[in-house]
Scaffold this motif. Structure first.
Motif, PDB file in Angstrom:
ATOM      1  N   SER A  20       0.758  -1.341  -0.022  1.00  0.00           N
ATOM      2  CA  SER A  20       0.092   0.005  -0.124  1.00  0.00           C
ATOM      3  C   SER A  20       0.912   1.246   0.089  1.00  0.00           C
ATOM      4  CB  SER A  20      -0.916  -0.005   1.088  1.00  0.00           C
ATOM      5  OG  SER A  20      -1.938  -1.161   1.150  1.00  0.00           O
ATOM      6  N   TYR A  77      -8.188   6.003  -2.578  1.00  0.00           N
ATOM      7  CA  TYR A  77      -8.789   4.671  -1.853  1.00  0.00           C
ATOM      8  C   TYR A  77      -7.555   3.894  -1.194  1.00  0.00           C
ATOM      9  CZ  TYR A  77     -11.798   5.529  -5.729  1.00  0.00           C
ATOM     10  OH  TYR A  77     -12.923   6.088  -6.610  1.00  0.00           O
ATOM     11  N   TYR A  80      -7.458   5.029   2.131  1.00  0.00           N
ATOM     12  CA  TYR A  80      -8.383   4.325   3.063  1.00  0.00           C
ATOM     13  C   TYR A  80      -8.270   2.954   3.598  1.00  0.00           C
ATOM     14  CZ  TYR A  80     -11.737   7.809   1.149  1.00  0.00           C
ATOM     15  OH  TYR A  80     -12.448   9.022   0.865  1.00  0.00           O
ATOM     16  N   VAL A  81      -7.633   2.189   2.539  1.00  0.00           N
ATOM     17  CA  VAL A  81      -7.059   0.884   2.794  1.00  0.00           C
ATOM     18  C   VAL A  81      -5.839   0.902   3.943  1.00  0.00           C
ATOM     19  CG1 VAL A  81      -5.688  -1.317   1.880  1.00  0.00           C
ATOM     20  CG2 VAL A  81      -7.616  -0.175   0.638  1.00  0.00           C
ATOM     21  N   THR A  83      -5.492   3.098   6.021  1.00  0.00           N
ATOM     22  CA  THR A  83      -6.046   3.532   7.337  1.00  0.00           C
ATOM     23  C   THR A  83      -6.527   2.152   8.131  1.00  0.00           C
ATOM     24  OG1 THR A  83      -6.602   5.811   6.600  1.00  0.00           O
ATOM     25  CG2 THR A  83      -7.999   4.925   8.557  1.00  0.00           C
ATOM     26  N   GLY A  84      -7.314   1.408   7.313  1.00  0.00           N
ATOM     27  CA  GLY A  84      -7.710   0.206   7.711  1.00  0.00           C
ATOM     28  C   GLY A  84      -6.659  -0.575   8.230  1.00  0.00           C
ATOM     29  N   LEU A  85      -5.619  -0.884   7.426  1.00  0.00           N
ATOM     30  CA  LEU A  85      -4.527  -1.776   8.203  1.00  0.00           C
ATOM     31  C   LEU A  85      -3.872  -1.105   9.303  1.00  0.00           C
ATOM     32  CD1 LEU A  85      -2.870  -2.304   4.439  1.00  0.00           C
ATOM     33  CD2 LEU A  85      -4.041  -4.084   5.915  1.00  0.00           C
ATOM     34  N   SER A  87      -5.238   0.510  11.459  1.00  0.00           N
ATOM     35  CA  SER A  87      -6.206   0.389  12.631  1.00  0.00           C
ATOM     36  C   SER A  87      -5.867  -0.859  13.031  1.00  0.00           C
ATOM     37  CB  SER A  87      -7.641   0.752  12.171  1.00  0.00           C
ATOM     38  OG  SER A  87      -7.778   1.943  11.930  1.00  0.00           O
ATOM     39  N   LEU A  88      -6.104  -2.005  11.910  1.00  0.00           N
ATOM     40  CA  LEU A  88      -5.715  -3.406  12.545  1.00  0.00           C
ATOM     41  C   LEU A  88      -4.511  -3.528  13.262  1.00  0.00           C
ATOM     42  CD1 LEU A  88      -7.228  -6.217  12.234  1.00  0.00           C
ATOM     43  CD2 LEU A  88      -6.138  -6.419  10.030  1.00  0.00           C
ATOM     44  N   ARG A  89      -3.589  -2.903  12.852  1.00  0.00           N
ATOM     45  CA  ARG A  89      -2.339  -3.072  13.161  1.00  0.00           C
ATOM     46  C   ARG A  89      -1.941  -2.575  14.665  1.00  0.00           C
ATOM     47  NH1 ARG A  89       1.777  -3.905  15.837  1.00  0.00           N
ATOM     48  NH2 ARG A  89       3.857  -3.618  15.289  1.00  0.00           N
TER      49      ARG A  89
END
Length: 192
Positions: A20, A77, A80-81, A83-85, A87-89
């Motif tokens: 990413s 886009y 956004y991906v 940001t999700g990764l 957050s998961l991290r």
């Protein structure tokens, strides 16, 4: 130095974040070079000079921005991906995965402290980039300009981190952590 074993979840998150960030860097590079609005406007102007059509410089810039917009949408886009990764991290350590390493632990070598501080600074910079990017997209118009000024600085830490990270991996691979590259790609082999 211990040989770290990377779990499947760690490797998936690591490589997805790396991919990413690389894609984001490509979109930034394109926007600053070939897909620069002034370059595109000049190409359009050059083409129009052989026709009866005339556009003002402002019209050329607007058209150039429209041409590169689909490419720039990918930057958004991927943001956004990422940001999700991230957050998961940051959530995974709560469940015992991908724990953060503390650079203040005693008995660490200077190299280990540098490595751990580098990651903390990197994570902080990425969070700032993600937050400013989200404010640019969803925040008020008054905040857009100052957030863009901060967000643009992302390229400097990102390129710097990539250089330090890759150099560190190669130094580790050829000194005291042989096999680190294969472990982050495929995990550790189980001993019989």
């Amino acid at each position: 130095m211990e040989n770290i074993k990377y779990s499947k979840i760690y490797r998936i998150i690591h490589w997805t974040i790396a991919f990413s960030l690389l894609l984001l860097l490509i979109t930034i590079f394109l926007r600053l070079t070939w897909m620069n609005k002034n370059n595109i406007a000049a190409i359009i102007q050059n083409y129009l000079s052989g026709t009866d059509q005339v556009l003002s410089q402002d019209q050329l810039i607007v058209l150039a921005k429209k041409i590169r917009q689909p490419m720039w949408n990918w930057h958004i886009y991927i943001g956004y991906v990422l940001t999700g990764l991230f957050s998961l991290r940051f959530i995974l350590p709560l469940f015992g995965h991908m724990k953060f390493q503390n650079p203040l632990v005693k008995n660490l070598s200077i190299k280990e402290k540098f490595q751990k501080w580098t990651y903390i600074i990197f994570y902080l910079c990425v969070v700032i980039s993600l937050v400013t990017g989200l404010i640019i997209e969803f925040g008020s118009k008054e905040l857009k300009k100052p957030m863009e000024e901060i967000h643009v600085l992302s390229i400097y830490y990102l390129v710097g981190f990539i250089i330090i990270h890759v150099a560190g991996v190669f130094v580790a691979e050829f000194t005291n952590q042989k096999g680190i590259i294969s472990r982050i790609v495929s995990g550790s082999k189980k001993e019989n």
